[in-house]
Write a protein that holds these residues in place. Structure first.
Motif, PDB file in Angstrom:
ATOM      1  N   VAL A 279     -48.229  17.208 -15.028  1.00  0.00           N
ATOM      2  CA  VAL A 279     -48.049  17.109 -16.466  1.00  0.00           C
ATOM      3  C   VAL A 279     -46.643  17.628 -16.757  1.00  0.00           C
ATOM      4  O   VAL A 279     -46.368  18.820 -16.581  1.00  0.00           O
ATOM      5  N   THR A 280     -45.754  16.727 -17.175  1.00  0.00           N
ATOM      6  CA  THR A 280     -44.347  17.071 -17.350  1.00  0.00           C
ATOM      7  C   THR A 280     -43.949  16.928 -18.811  1.00  0.00           C
ATOM      8  O   THR A 280     -44.292  15.929 -19.454  1.00  0.00           O
ATOM      9  N   LEU A 281     -43.254  17.941 -19.325  1.00  0.00           N
ATOM     10  CA  LEU A 281     -42.862  17.997 -20.732  1.00  0.00           C
ATOM     11  C   LEU A 281     -41.371  17.723 -20.869  1.00  0.00           C
ATOM     12  O   LEU A 281     -40.564  18.273 -20.110  1.00  0.00           O
ATOM     13  N   TYR A 282     -41.038  16.901 -21.865  1.00  0.00           N
ATOM     14  CA  TYR A 282     -39.641  16.534 -22.105  1.00  0.00           C
ATOM     15  C   TYR A 282     -39.305  16.690 -23.593  1.00  0.00           C
ATOM     16  O   TYR A 282     -40.151  16.440 -24.465  1.00  0.00           O
ATOM     17  N   ARG A 283     -38.075  17.068 -23.863  1.00  0.00           N
ATOM     18  CA  ARG A 283     -37.538  17.078 -25.218  1.00  0.00           C
ATOM     19  C   ARG A 283     -36.473  15.979 -25.328  1.00  0.00           C
ATOM     20  O   ARG A 283     -35.716  15.728 -24.378  1.00  0.00           O
TER      21      ARG A 283
END
Length: 286
Positions: A279-283
């Motif tokens: 699960v990878t979070l990006y802005r």
């Protein structure tokens, strides 16, 4: 999960305000069961609660079929992928307070419903090319609506309208992700890791080690990675669940090869199977 209902308003007003006409790009309104723009382009809301905004045919083999959706519903209902749903819900509750959550490639709305339960002030839009899947997604949560759309095309959604985009095992259209997210929005991508379902061998499509690098290349210079979480467990699957996990995904299209269908049907005992996801979070980059 007490916000799961049937018979609720299929397109909450906040969803309608965020939609755009897929023909001309103008804002739309909802009159009875028709979504319509001021130029007269209209789209009927199906009796199951979703709206089909497509105006072109989808190539055969692109959308999930009824058997694939049925297998997915059964497998997800068993809780086999609940740790992933819980991880997505926690990420959402940690980073989002309100606004619209778009599930890009939502399928049946399983993950979107968990996220909306975790963020009570948010509402959700399920986008998927499979009308069969969206019959489920449209009723997955009281604060969700569903629209049939091809994710590779420009989305019929307003600019800077989403606080969060979920992308779970689905196509990634980085330009559209960036366009519809708010400046401080969050993109959450869930992907299978190498070794996911490895015990099933060639009954499932393997995940190669270069997938993470390709994900970064796909998002390019539009997004910056800020966090990553691993969700790995060993689960015991009954024979019926093993068939469901194979038949709910793209592997279902290849069961006619090399005796795979016969080998799948020959499984009569439970198996310990590894499920492993990132699960990878990006802005978004300004």
């Amino acid at each position: 999960m007490n916000a799961r209902v049937s018979g609720h308003d299929p397109l909450p007003p906040a969803i309608v305000r965020s939609l755009r006409c897929s023909v001309c790009g103008d804002p739309v309104g909802l009159t009875e069961r028709t979504v319509r723009c001021d130029r007269g382009h209209s789209f009927d809301v199906a009796k199951q609660g979703y709206v089909n905004l497509l105006h072109a045919r989808i190539p055969a083999g692109t959308a999930d079929t009824a058997p694939m959706v049925a297998a997915r519903v059964d497998l997800l209902s068993s809780g086999a992928y609940l740790p992933l749903a819980d991880a997505l819900a926690k990420v959402a509750s940690d980073h989002v307070e309100n606004g619209m959550v778009i599930d890009a490639g939502a399928g049946t709305g399983y993950y979107l419903a968990h996220v909306l339960d975790a963020v009570p002030a948010a509402y959700g839009l399920a986008l998927d090319v499979s009308a069969v899947a969206l019959r489920r997604a449209a009723r997955a949560h009281a604060r969700a609506g569903a629209a049939v759309w091809n994710l590779w095309e420009p989305w019929p959604v307003a600019d800077s309208s989403a606080s969060l985009i979920l992308n779970v095992f689905a196509p990634r259209n980085a330009p559209q992700f960036h366009r519809v997210l708010t400046a401080d929005g969050l993109l959450v991508v869930a992907t299978p890791n190498p070794g996911h379902l490895r015990e099933l061998g060639d009954l499932v499509i393997s995940v190669d080690s270069g997938k993470d690098a390709r994900l970064e290349d796909t998002l390019g210079d539009r997004f910056t990675r800020v966090e990553r979480h691993e969700v790995t467990q060993e689960v015991t699957l009954a024979p019926a669940q093993i068939r469901q996990v194979v038949e709910m995904g793209p592997s279902a299209h290849h069961l006619h090869r090399d005796g795979r269908r016969e080998r799948l049907d020959a499984i009569t005992a439970p198996m310990d199977v590894t499920t492993s996801f990132s699960v990878t979070l990006y802005r978004p980059v300004p």
